[in-house]
Scaffold this active site. Sequence first.
Site, PDB file in Angstrom:
ATOM      1  N   CYS A 272      -3.203   2.672  -5.807  1.00 25.10           N
ATOM      2  CA  CYS A 272      -2.683   3.548  -4.754  1.00 25.10           C
ATOM      3  C   CYS A 272      -1.257   4.022  -5.046  1.00 25.10           C
ATOM      4  O   CYS A 272      -0.891   5.147  -4.699  1.00 25.10           O
ATOM      5  CB  CYS A 272      -2.774   2.881  -3.387  1.00 25.10           C
ATOM      6  SG  CYS A 272      -1.859   1.343  -3.220  1.00 25.10           S
TER       7      CYS A 272
ATOM      8  N   HIS B 242       0.859  -1.177   0.000  1.00 29.90           N
ATOM      9  CA  HIS B 242       0.000   0.000   0.000  1.00 29.90           C
ATOM     10  C   HIS B 242       0.899   1.233   0.000  1.00 29.90           C
ATOM     11  O   HIS B 242       1.968   1.225   0.612  1.00 29.90           O
ATOM     12  CB  HIS B 242      -0.909   0.001   1.236  1.00 29.90           C
ATOM     13  CG  HIS B 242      -1.834   1.167   1.267  1.00 29.90           C
ATOM     14  ND1 HIS B 242      -2.826   1.351   0.326  1.00 29.90           N
ATOM     15  CD2 HIS B 242      -1.912   2.239   2.104  1.00 29.90           C
ATOM     16  CE1 HIS B 242      -3.475   2.474   0.591  1.00 29.90           C
ATOM     17  NE2 HIS B 242      -2.942   3.028   1.664  1.00 29.90           N
TER      18      HIS B 242
END
Length: 136
Positions: free
Chosen positions: A120, A29
């Site tokens: 992301c 992430h």
Amino acid sequence: MASTYVSPREVEKFLEGDLIEFPRLFYKHWAVYLGDDIIIHVTPCDDEDRSDSRIFRSKFCGKPKVCVKIEPISNVENSSQARRNNEIDQFHKPLDPSEIKEKAGTMVGPFDYNLFTNNCKHFAVYVRYGVKRLKK
């Protein structure tokens, strides 16, 4: 360029505008550090379920409902580790931290997520460098 993983509680090691990488079970992430323990990142719109399994399923099983949020780094679920990863600096000049913060403020809200073309990491890279496509 890339630092070692640390606890997000050690945010004093991060600088405004840094790309922050959080290791997950099947992916990484990404967020941008805005200072004062605050990040901007792409995350599920609903706060109830940010589990890795829910996010992973949504990435591979249909279009997830995701949003751009500015929030404390401690809100990143399962963030037992994080690191600065500005390796792209060798290819692209980052924007000034004040430009990054200004841009970040205009990007909060729904996000048109795509695992391969608008995820992301793509978002974090755009916020830091101002480019949507990387040239290496």
